[in-house]
Design a protein around this motif. Structure first.
Motif: not given
Length: 55
Positions: A49-54
Motif C-alpha cells: 500500500p502507498p505510504l503516507d507522506k504526512e
C-alpha cells in the motif's frame, strides 16, 4: 397416523418456502457471477500500500 396430518402439510409448506427463497435469490442476481470471486482470489495484488507522506 395422526402425526401425518401435521407433518404432510408442514413439509409441503416448507417445500414452497424453499422454492420461494430460491426464486427470490435467482431473481435478485445471487447466481449471476459464480466464478468471479474465485478468479478474484487468484489475481492478488502484491504491491504494498502507498505510504503516507504526512508523517
Amino acid at each position: 397416523m395422526q402425526s401425518l396430518y401435521l407433518l404432510i402439510p408442514l413439509s409441503v409448506l416448507l417445500a414452497f418456502l424453499i422454492g420461494a427463497l430460491f426464486w427470490w435469490a435467482s431473481r435478485s442476481g445471487q447466481f449471476d457471477d459464480l466464478e468471479g470471486p474465485a478468479h478474484r482470489i487468484l489475481h492478488d495484488d502484491d504491491t504494498p500500500p502507498p505510504l503516507d507522506k504526512e508523517s
